[in-house]
Structures are given as C-alpha cells and as structure tokens.
Enzyme design. Sequence first.
Site, PDB file in Angstrom:
ATOM      1  N   GLY A   1      11.270  -4.544 -67.341  1.00 21.31           N
ATOM      2  CA  GLY A   1      12.720  -4.450 -67.408  1.00 21.31           C
ATOM      3  C   GLY A   1      13.249  -3.060 -67.124  1.00 21.31           C
ATOM      4  CB  ILE A   2      16.041  -1.217 -68.695  1.00 23.97           C
ATOM      5  CG1 ILE A   2      17.153  -2.206 -68.332  1.00 23.97           C
ATOM      6  CG2 ILE A   2      16.592   0.204 -68.674  1.00 23.97           C
ATOM      7  CD1 ILE A   2      18.284  -2.270 -69.339  1.00 23.97           C
TER       8      ILE A   2
ATOM      9  CB  CYS B   1      13.518   2.011 -72.989  1.00 19.50           C
ATOM     10  SG  CYS B   1      14.261   0.723 -71.961  1.00 19.50           S
TER      11      CYS B   1
ATOM     12  N   GLY C   1      12.992  -2.253 -77.378  1.00 17.25           N
ATOM     13  CA  GLY C   1      13.990  -3.025 -78.089  1.00 17.25           C
ATOM     14  C   GLY C   1      13.677  -4.500 -78.054  1.00 17.25           C
TER      15      GLY C   1
ATOM     16  CE1 TYR D   1      19.795  -6.062 -78.545  1.00 16.11           C
ATOM     17  CE2 TYR D   1      22.141  -6.189 -78.064  1.00 16.11           C
ATOM     18  CZ  TYR D   1      20.857  -5.834 -77.702  1.00 16.11           C
ATOM     19  OH  TYR D   1      20.650  -5.218 -76.495  1.00 16.11           O
TER      20      TYR D   1
ATOM     21  CB  VAL E   1      20.182  -5.721 -67.457  1.00 16.77           C
ATOM     22  CG1 VAL E   1      19.194  -5.383 -66.341  1.00 16.77           C
ATOM     23  CG2 VAL E   1      21.272  -4.660 -67.547  1.00 16.77           C
TER      24      VAL E   1
END
Length: 256
Positions: free
Chosen positions: A22-23, A96, A98, A162, A195
């Site tokens: 991912g990111i 990052c 999470g 969240y 995203v």
Amino acid sequence: MTGVNPLSLAGRRAVITGGSRGIGAAIATLFAEAGAEIAICHLNDASGAEALSATFSAMGKSLPVMECDVADETAVEALARWTDEVLGPVDILVNCAGIGGAEKPFGEVSVGDWDRMLGVNLRGVFLVTKRYFPGMVEREYGRIVNIASQLAYKGAPGLAPYVAAKAGVVGFTRALSYEGAPHNVMINGIAPGPVETPMLAGHSDAWLAMKKGQLPVGRFGKPDEIAPTALLLASEAGGAFYCGQTLSPNGGDVML
C-alpha cells in the site's frame, strides 16, 4: 539552489513502518529512487515484503525487512536496535503502520476493538517515534512523517475507534513539532483520502460506493499519488519549512 534537487534523499537513511504494501510500499520505493537507504517493518505480510524486496533488487538496491508489531514496546525496541545495526543512525521516520476494519456501530465496539485500533494506529506512532526522536534531536537533523487520515477531520459513522486514533496522530504531530523544530527535526503528517489499498477491503460495498460518491474527483486514490507528499516532507530542503502540518491528498473529500 541552482542545480540542486530539493527533494533528493541522497545519503539519508529512512525507516518506514508498515512498509510492505500500500502507501508504505509506495513511499519506500519513491524514497529509494530519491537516493535514500531504506529499512521497513511489517506485520504478517511476508509476501508483500518479498515482492517489495524484489522491486528493490531490480533497482539494484537492498531492502532490510523485519516483522514488528508497533503496538508492542518490546518489539519496537528490537526494531530500533536492528535498524541501528543494518542501517545506522536514522534520518527519516515514516509512521505508516496501521489497521482499519469494517464499520461497526459504537454500541457494538468492544474494549478489545478500541484498544487494538488505538494500540496500532496511535500507540504505535508514539512508541516508534519515542525510540527514534532522541537520536534525531542529538544529531540536530530529522524528518518524521506520520500517516493519519482525512477522517481525523471529517469523522465517519461506524468508525469511532479509527477516527479517534487518527485524530490523535494529527494532535501528536502538532504537539511534538514544537519540541523537534528547534533541533531541525521537522514533524509533519499526511491525511490521505480513501486509497486503493488492502485496508479498503474491510468496508462494505455500500460504504465504498457512498465514499466514492462523496469525492469531487469521483474515484479513490492510488498509493503512488500519496508517496510524493511524503517525499516532500521527508526531504532536507523541501520539508525544511513544514512544521506540525498535516497535508491532505484526499481527492477533495476534506477542503481545509
């Protein structure tokens, strides 16, 4: 600065938590292309880590990888000792790692749900930053980028844990920036919109359709569209005057 690339990371060392997909993976790849040495950690994503390592090999670069639960203080200490050995003093930290999850009415949220969500998404940012921040202060240089979410500003039904965690990341980023900036340790955040990552898979089709319909751009983002913001904030010159900011590549979902 004629002839100097303000976004170069040449000679810098970066640790990216949650960096296997991912990111995080997009940021790791872009940072490596900008000249940084990278180490990542992940949790239960050996296949993602292997795929990213192959990408790095194709670039002629190595990628040290370690498994780490960032909510576990002992595991974070082991991660930091390991990066000291394989990477050396860390100049750039990207928090990052999470977790997400399906929406759940607040009345159905258990204490365990709450603790795990805040444990990874907020406590993890605290624990990892706490371990690397003092060295940056001592060396009078550092860049810390914390990944939050546009939901920290907007909120969302069924996602109270969240949203609370990500709002905490934004507040933590602002508060610590006051302590870091006098030592050239610039701490900033990114609050992406939705995203296309595995995290979206936890949401219902109805929620995804609703979310996409709210976006002025009419689509979800891609990890590669978030990574350049991290590069800006992590660079020596590009990120030098950003302090306590949380930038929002979110497709117009939140306009601040």
